[in-house]
Each structure stands twice: as C-alpha cells, then as structure tokens.
Design a protein around this motif. Sequence first.
Motif, short mmCIF file in Angstrom:
data_model
loop_
_atom_site.label_atom_id
_atom_site.label_comp_id
_atom_site.label_asym_id
_atom_site.label_seq_id
_atom_site.Cartn_x
_atom_site.Cartn_y
_atom_site.Cartn_z
N ARG A 1 -45.55 60.18 84.83
CA ARG A 1 -45.94 61.60 84.73
C ARG A 1 -46.90 61.80 83.56
O ARG A 1 -47.95 62.46 83.70
CB ARG A 1 -44.69 62.46 84.53
CG ARG A 1 -43.71 62.44 85.68
CD ARG A 1 -42.42 63.15 85.30
NE ARG A 1 -42.63 64.58 85.23
CZ ARG A 1 -42.28 65.43 86.18
NH1 ARG A 1 -41.71 64.98 87.30
NH2 ARG A 1 -42.50 66.71 86.04
N GLN B 1 -50.92 62.92 83.90
CA GLN B 1 -51.43 64.13 83.25
C GLN B 1 -52.58 63.80 82.31
O GLN B 1 -53.62 64.47 82.32
CB GLN B 1 -50.31 64.82 82.47
CG GLN B 1 -50.75 66.10 81.76
CD GLN B 1 -49.62 66.80 81.04
OE1 GLN B 1 -48.48 66.36 81.05
NE2 GLN B 1 -49.93 67.92 80.40
N LEU C 1 -44.63 62.87 91.54
CA LEU C 1 -43.82 64.05 91.23
C LEU C 1 -44.60 65.05 90.38
O LEU C 1 -44.51 66.26 90.59
CB LEU C 1 -42.54 63.61 90.50
CG LEU C 1 -41.54 62.80 91.36
CD1 LEU C 1 -40.40 62.28 90.49
CD2 LEU C 1 -41.00 63.65 92.50
N TYR C 2 -45.39 64.55 89.44
CA TYR C 2 -46.20 65.43 88.60
C TYR C 2 -47.22 66.20 89.46
O TYR C 2 -47.37 67.42 89.33
CB TYR C 2 -46.92 64.63 87.52
CG TYR C 2 -47.95 65.43 86.77
CD1 TYR C 2 -47.57 66.33 85.77
CD2 TYR C 2 -49.31 65.31 87.07
CE1 TYR C 2 -48.53 67.09 85.10
CE2 TYR C 2 -50.27 66.06 86.40
CZ TYR C 2 -49.87 66.95 85.41
OH TYR C 2 -50.81 67.70 84.74
N LEU D 1 -47.17 66.85 92.68
CA LEU D 1 -46.50 67.80 93.57
C LEU D 1 -46.15 69.08 92.82
O LEU D 1 -46.29 70.19 93.35
CB LEU D 1 -45.25 67.17 94.18
CG LEU D 1 -45.49 66.08 95.24
CD1 LEU D 1 -44.16 65.44 95.65
CD2 LEU D 1 -46.21 66.65 96.46
N GLU D 2 -45.70 68.93 91.57
CA GLU D 2 -45.39 70.11 90.75
C GLU D 2 -46.64 70.95 90.48
O GLU D 2 -46.57 72.17 90.36
CB GLU D 2 -44.78 69.67 89.41
CG GLU D 2 -43.35 69.18 89.52
CD GLU D 2 -42.81 68.75 88.17
OE1 GLU D 2 -43.56 68.85 87.17
OE2 GLU D 2 -41.65 68.31 88.11
N GLN D 3 -47.78 70.25 90.39
CA GLN D 3 -49.04 70.96 90.14
C GLN D 3 -49.62 71.57 91.42
O GLN D 3 -50.67 72.23 91.37
CB GLN D 3 -50.07 69.99 89.54
CG GLN D 3 -49.66 69.37 88.22
CD GLN D 3 -49.41 70.43 87.15
OE1 GLN D 3 -50.28 71.25 86.89
NE2 GLN D 3 -48.24 70.38 86.54
N GLY D 4 -48.97 71.36 92.55
CA GLY D 4 -49.42 71.93 93.80
C GLY D 4 -50.64 71.25 94.39
O GLY D 4 -51.35 71.86 95.21
N ARG D 5 -50.87 69.99 94.03
CA ARG D 5 -52.05 69.28 94.54
C ARG D 5 -51.86 68.89 96.01
O ARG D 5 -50.75 68.58 96.45
CB ARG D 5 -52.33 68.04 93.69
CG ARG D 5 -52.62 68.32 92.23
CD ARG D 5 -53.96 69.02 92.05
NE ARG D 5 -55.08 68.20 92.44
CZ ARG D 5 -55.74 67.40 91.58
NH1 ARG D 5 -55.38 67.34 90.31
NH2 ARG D 5 -56.77 66.70 92.00
#
Length: 318
Positions: A211, A215, A240-241, A243-247
């Motif tokens: 992650r 970033q 996972l990072y 997906l959290e950012q909505g990419r």
Amino acid sequence: MTVSRVLRNRGDVSEATRAKVLEAAKTLGYVPNKIAGALASQRVNLVAVIIPSMRNMVFPEVMAGISAVLEDTELQPVVGVTDYEPEKEERVLYEMLSWRPSGVIIAGIEHTEASKAMMQASGIPVVEIMDTDGNPIDTAVGISHRRAGREMAKAILRAGYQKIGFLGTKMPLDYRARKRFEGFTEALAKGGVEVVEQEFYSGGSALAKGREMTQAILEREPELDFLYYSNDMIGAGGLLYLLEQGRDIPGDIGLAGFNGVELLQGLPRKLATMDACRAEIGKKAAEIIASRVNDPTAEFEKIIEMTPKISYGDTLRR
C-alpha cells in the motif's frame, strides 16, 4: 594433530595457526565428519534443505512438495534458513554437511566460492531449486526467471499498457527477483517501452508495504497505467489501496504480481500473477534425491525447467 585440534575446537593452537588451518579447510571445501567413524555408510537419512526464508509464503509450499515425496522414504528433511545472506548460507551449509546428509536441496544457483567447494566436495546429490538461469553444481530444478519477466512484459504490452512502474524488493541478494526484472525490462525495450518509475524496499513482503509503495510511486508519477510488483503480497497491498481510491482496474490502471499465492484468492479482485511452480519444484527435487540415494548411478538432466503460466485475474486486460 594440529589440524585435528583446530577442527575439534580444542586449545593449544595459536590464533595465527588456527586461522591458516580454517582458511585451508575453506579453500578445499573440507567439512569435518561428526558421525561416529564406525558407521559403515558414513551417511545419515537426512536431506539438508536450505532456503532463504520461512516468512516468505513461497518456501513453505516448496517444503510441502519435498515432504510429500520424502515421507514415503526413510529420508527426513532438515531445514536451514539463510535470510538471503551468502555468508549465512555458507555457515548453514557447513554445519549441515558436517553431519553427512544423504543429499542437499538448496535454493538458488548463486553461492559463495566456499559454498560451491563444499557442495562439490561432498560426494552427495545436490539439487539447486527455484532457478534455472545459470550453471548448476549438480542438478537444477526450477523456472527461468528471466523468461517469466519477459512473458509478463509481453502480456502487458499486448494489453495496450504503456506507462509502466515497477515495485519490488532491493535486489542485490534476491537474484531471482533481479533476473525477472532484467527479463521484464528487456522485453519492454523490444516493444519500445521503458519502465517509467520504480519503487524499492528492504525487508519481508507485506500488504502494508505494498500500500505504502503504491501510494508513493503514484504520487511521483500519477499517469502510470500499469504496476508490476515483484511478488503477490505487495501487489495485493497495492490492489487494496487502489480499490479504496476508487480506481478503475484494469481499465484505468492494471496490476500484476508474481508467485500465484493461493491465500490471496479471497481478495475483492483476483490479482494477475504467474505461478512459480513451487510445489512441483519441491517434489521433483525430492524425487531426484531419493532416486539417487537408492541408485547412485541414476541419471537426470542437469537442468529441469518448469513452465509457469500467467493468470490474468481481474487486474490485467486480455
């Protein structure tokens, strides 16, 4: 008598003489025999298995393959861990060979000159595993990591990605990761593409590290459209990072790792990867040792290469 006292770590020998004796033993690849001299075979039913790490999820699967074969024989695996340090590998090998095992299974093809001398002088079967890009001492069973890197690069180029970043361990001692990177960049170059940005780390593979690295690399190069990770664990952290950012994966940005770690099948998206044939490598290496213990004249190919396949998952466009 002097040599005997040094090798048995007895007193009455000057430090200068002790150093000379130990250096001569190291140069010759000599390892003292700790088995009682009365043993007719001068061997024990142990197979020395020397690997870089037990924390890395790759090697327990290798061990499972080795154990699955040896459990049907009188041979027992004994494990030594080197932490990717050539000098530590040398010490582990020295101690294990001093007990006169029936064979050695050791990760990698690159070793110190002293380690090579010990294995060559041991008179027992030696199988180097995980890698076939080199010249083995006896027999090698594994995959070509350069080929693995090239094949992944070709798949990425076919999918239309152009702005590629690489994330992985610092590679002076992780020879296999370095060879994959070499093959990867070589194939990209043939397609007229270069790695735009890189992010390296030291230490064990971890989701949190993946992650952080993802970033960091995207903050420097936000236009990257593909991230190639040296292993699945940091790749999963990157996934996972993102997906959290909505990419949008794999439309906006694609990802791929390496190793085909089964534990990660439960992720929200299936990470593209390449299986390193770990269990199969372990089984084949153990079969070679067991066969040659039973029949020292048994012959095998010097290099036995497995062929890993790409799993596209949900993060690499077909």
